[in-house]
Design a protein around this motif. Structure first.
Motif, short mmCIF file in Angstrom:
data_model
loop_
_atom_site.label_atom_id
_atom_site.label_comp_id
_atom_site.label_asym_id
_atom_site.label_seq_id
_atom_site.Cartn_x
_atom_site.Cartn_y
_atom_site.Cartn_z
N LYS A 65 -6.75 -12.77 -3.87
CA LYS A 65 -5.34 -12.55 -4.24
C LYS A 65 -4.43 -13.71 -3.86
O LYS A 65 -3.46 -14.00 -4.52
N ARG A 96 -3.38 11.56 -3.96
CA ARG A 96 -3.78 10.19 -4.29
C ARG A 96 -4.81 9.84 -3.24
O ARG A 96 -4.56 10.08 -2.05
N ARG A 104 2.47 -8.05 0.41
CA ARG A 104 2.77 -6.63 0.18
C ARG A 104 4.17 -6.26 0.63
O ARG A 104 4.76 -5.28 0.14
N HIS A 148 -11.30 6.02 6.22
CA HIS A 148 -11.19 5.60 7.61
C HIS A 148 -10.06 6.40 8.30
O HIS A 148 -9.24 7.00 7.62
N PHE A 187 -8.91 -7.38 5.67
CA PHE A 187 -7.81 -7.93 6.45
C PHE A 187 -8.26 -9.11 7.31
O PHE A 187 -7.65 -9.43 8.33
N ASP A 239 -7.01 7.25 -1.21
CA ASP A 239 -7.04 5.85 -0.77
C ASP A 239 -8.47 5.29 -0.81
O ASP A 239 -9.38 5.89 -0.24
N VAL A 240 -8.65 4.15 -1.48
CA VAL A 240 -9.95 3.45 -1.61
C VAL A 240 -11.13 4.44 -1.64
O VAL A 240 -12.14 4.24 -0.97
N TYR A 252 -1.46 4.08 6.97
CA TYR A 252 -2.82 4.17 6.38
C TYR A 252 -3.88 4.11 7.48
O TYR A 252 -5.05 3.86 7.22
N HIS A 279 3.00 -0.03 -3.44
CA HIS A 279 3.33 -0.57 -2.11
C HIS A 279 2.44 -1.73 -1.69
O HIS A 279 2.68 -2.35 -0.65
N ASP A 280 1.37 -1.98 -2.47
CA ASP A 280 0.47 -3.08 -2.15
C ASP A 280 0.67 -4.30 -3.04
O ASP A 280 0.07 -5.35 -2.79
N ASP A 322 -1.14 -0.10 10.06
CA ASP A 322 -1.14 -0.37 8.62
C ASP A 322 -0.16 0.59 7.94
O ASP A 322 -0.44 1.17 6.90
N GLU A 364 -1.80 -7.26 6.58
CA GLU A 364 -2.65 -8.09 5.70
C GLU A 364 -2.07 -9.51 5.62
O GLU A 364 -2.78 -10.51 5.72
N GLU A 415 -7.78 5.77 -5.87
CA GLU A 415 -7.58 4.31 -5.86
C GLU A 415 -8.99 3.71 -5.86
O GLU A 415 -9.72 3.86 -4.88
O1 TEU Z 1 -5.37 -0.33 -0.37
C1 TEU Z 1 -6.70 -0.73 -0.69
C2 TEU Z 1 -6.71 -2.20 -0.91
O2 TEU Z 1 -7.68 -2.81 -1.20
C3 TEU Z 1 -5.46 -2.90 -0.64
O3 TEU Z 1 -5.74 -3.59 0.54
C4 TEU Z 1 -5.05 -3.79 -1.79
O4 TEU Z 1 -6.07 -4.02 -2.69
C5 TEU Z 1 -4.69 -5.10 -1.24
O5 TEU Z 1 -3.90 -4.83 -0.13
C6 TEU Z 1 -3.89 -5.89 -2.26
O6 TEU Z 1 -3.24 -6.91 -1.57
C7 TEU Z 1 -5.27 0.92 0.26
C8 TEU Z 1 -3.80 1.16 0.56
O7 TEU Z 1 -3.08 1.24 -0.67
C9 TEU Z 1 -3.31 0.03 1.42
O8 TEU Z 1 -1.90 0.13 1.64
C10 TEU Z 1 -4.05 0.07 2.73
O9 TEU Z 1 -3.70 -1.06 3.50
C11 TEU Z 1 -5.58 0.07 2.52
O10 TEU Z 1 -6.02 0.91 1.47
C12 TEU Z 1 -6.26 0.60 3.77
O11 TEU Z 1 -5.96 1.97 3.89
#
Ligand code: TEU
Ligand code: CA
Length: 598
Positions: free
Chosen positions: A309, A214, A431, A120, A161, A216-217, A80, A344-345, A77, A403, A271
């Motif tokens: 989405k 930052r 993405r 994770h 995913f 992540d989730v 990530y 980036h997402d 990923d 994804e 996030e």
């Molecule tokens: O993203 C969290 C997340 O939910 C993303 O999957 C996003 O909402 C979705 O991809 C939108 O299409 C974080 C990171 O920013 C992402 O790059 C990682 O894939 C994910 O967590 C797992 O670490």
């Protein structure tokens, strides 16, 4: 109830320096290292590539750099999925490269945020390998293991995913939880030794001098007791109610603040999926002492239908304005906003919310003006400052994101829409749109690499690149520099309140900011046709003479009027500064001291 002053005093007591909250004045620039600049020709961006662009970033005027993960990772990923939190990913360089980069960022008066991915790890992390090897060993409880139920996974939650969030491990005949990819096992935050291992790792980076994280989730780290099934009859159902914004997450964040962050003058941005302003205040409230700001997703979900989405829907400007306004008014004086429209997402904002055809530059500038004149900390995602757009690749083979590839495979396995519709959804929301290499020049591979890029360069790099815009005073890039500078010139942008004007207008967005006698008005035409904007009866038209300080067109009336004719995607910013203002700044609207700019 912990009061704000006790939080501040707690922070101040443990911090080497009083918390200056420098991030309230700052502009942050997000770098996706894999796609930013390749220095050694292997087609993958790296730390030395970033080092070579620090002067460009300083020139742009940004204050803080946020690096998407640079830690050791198998890159399922794209970083990530971390296999060693205290080593640099092989493709990105060495820890020495990092130390030089951090030193050079600080030497330029900028700061650097790391991406903290602690919901994770990678399945190749030694903790997970040990956890699998010994069901009774010290690392078993670092992760979330459960027996199956009647030969099936422990519950019916759907992974982000695709498929189940559970993967069976034959050797120990149990399943482990992974909200994301199979290769991203969730850490067990209920287990104190795991939390202490994370805190030790955070201190290691903070003691190197990084300026924050930052996260992540971060609002997914606490899961509901018993991990109950989600309602619904499908094989896998959205289980967000059982792993997002659980009450325990606040205890973990306050412990993290007390045991780690309070000892440093740092910035944190979480996030946080599925939070509304009131919920966000539980994380970012000045009296909470948990996070400094969060990334909210209400705007990012505005064009998603009930299926999520990939169920792309049109969006309404009135809804867009309602969301932004709720966050502006909901947090003013109580917490702090992050301001972003891509990362980036997410797809490129000019393609999603603007116009990536003949009005690309105008709409890129218009969207940036929105973000940079609201209250909060703006985040610029690499390439946004030159108006980079989504990319369209003819076949799925050109795509790299797990994804996207998982979703495509599921669509092919159980066709529910035509292949063309599947690709259209990927063009709109994939993405990889945001991950095509940064476009530096019109030369081969946009000057990103001398090799074969890991992801195809957007073919429009010959027209859209840094080099062609650096010396063009009318470029998107030149406009971003003026916009970033505006924040330092007008304190009303940092401290002012917010009033929406003409809420139901589906073409234009207008709002006022006011602070200590200063006033700012931003007008934005979100449409590709000319619009006449008429100031409504309420709120009252500004009493002070407002003068134009920025616009994305030339020949613009220098003072504000009750009726304005706006060209396609035209934006204007008018300001009135209280004539009697002395050098000092009166106490801030939300009773916090004004801090020195970074
Ligand atoms: O993203 C969290 C997340 O939910 C993303 O999957 C996003 O909402 C979705 O991809 C939108 O299409 C974080 C990171 O920013 C992402 O790059 C990682 O894939 C994910 O967590 C797992 O670490
Ligand atoms: Ca490289």
């Amino acid at each position: 109830m912990t009061t704000k002053t006790s939080i501040d005093s707690r922070r101040a007591s443990k911090t080497k320096r009083p918390p200056t909250e420098w991030w309230r004045q700052a502009v942050v620039y997000q770098i996706y290292p894999r796609s930013f600049k390749d220095s050694n020709g292997d087609g993958i961006g790296d730390l030395r590539g970033i080092l070579s662009k620090l002067d460009y970033l300083k020139w742009l005027g940004v204050d803080v750099l946020w690096l998407s993960p640079i830690y050791q990772s198998p890159n399922r990923d794209n970083g990530y999925d971390i296999s060693d939190y205290q080593a640099i990913m092989n493709e990105f360089g060495t820890m020495e490269d990092f130390d030089i980069l951090l030193r050079e960022v600080h030497a330029r008066g900028m700061r650097l945020l790391m991406d903290l991915v602690v919901n994770h790890t990678s399945d190749e992390h030694p903790w997970f390998i040990a956890s699998c090897l010994d069901a009774h060993g010290p690392y078993r409880n670092f992760y979330i293991w459960r027996p199956g139920v009647d030969g099936k996974p422990p519950n019916n939650w759907a992974s982000f995913f695709g498929g189940s969030v559970w993967e069976r491990h034959p050797a120990t005949e149990q399943y482990y939880l992974h909200l994301f990819a199979v290769q991203q096992p969730d850490l067990n935050w209920e287990y104190p030794p795991m939390r202490q291992a994370i805190y030790a790792m955070m201190r290691w980076w903070l003691n190197k001098g990084v300026d924050g994280f930052r996260m992540d989730v971060i609002n997914a780290i606490a899961k509901a007791p018993g991990l109950p099934n989600a309602p619904g009859e499908r094989p896998w159902e959205w289980g967000g109610a059982y792993f997002l914004n659980r009450p325990e997450v606040h205890a973990y964040l306050q412990e993290m603040r007390d045991q780690v962050l309070a000892s440093y003058d740092v910035m944190t941005v979480g996030e946080t999926l599925d939070v509304a302003p009131e919920q966000a205040l539980q994380y970012v409230g000045f009296d909470r002492g948990e996070l400094d700001m969060v990334f909210q997703f209400e705007l990012m979900d505005i064009d998603a239908g009930p299926e999520g989405k990939w169920d792309v829907r049109p969006w309404q400007l009135s809804e867009f304005k309602r969301i932004v306004s709720r966050w502006q008014t909901g947090l003013h004086g109580r917490g702090w906003n992050s301001l972003y429209l891509n990362n980036h997402d997410q797809p490129r904002m000019v393609s999603r919310f603007g116009h990536d055809g003949i009005f690309r530059a105008e709409s890129a500038k218009m969207l940036a003006t929105l973000l940079h004149t609201l209250q909060g900390t703006p985040f610029i995602y690499q390439g946004e400052e030159i108006g980079m757009t989504n990319a369209r690749f003819d076949t799925i083979d050109a795509y790299r994101d797990i994804e996207t590839l998982n979703w495509y495979a599921a669509q092919i396995a159980e066709p529910r829409r035509s292949p063309a519709d599947v690709m259209d959804a990927i063009y709109a929301k994939g993405r990889d749109n945001a991950r095509t290499p940064m476009q530096w020049t019109a030369e081969a591979q946009a000057g990103f690499t001398t090799g074969e890029p890991w992801l195809t360069v957007n073919p429009n790099y010959r027209q859209i690149n840094v080099e062609s815009q650096r010396t063009d005073p009318d470029s998107v890039l030149a406009y971003y520099r003026r916009l970033i500078a505006l924040r330092r010139q007008y304190p009303v942008i940092i401290h002012g309140d917010y009033t929406l004007v003409d809420p139901e207008n589906e073409r234009t967005y207008a709002f006022m900011r006011a602070w200590a006698g200063d006033c700012l008005v931003t007008i934005l035409n979100f449409g590709q046709t000319p619009q006449t904007f008429r100031w409504p009866a309420a709120p009252a038209f500004p009493a002070q003479p407002m003068r134009l300080v920025l616009s994305n067109y030339s020949e613009v009336p220098p003072t504000i009027a009750r009726v304005m004719s706006l060209r396609p995607f035209e934006t204007r910013v008018y300001v009135a500064v209280r004539a009697t203002r002395s050098g000092g700044a009166p106490s801030d609207a939300d009773d916090r001291d004004r801090e020195e700019a970074p």
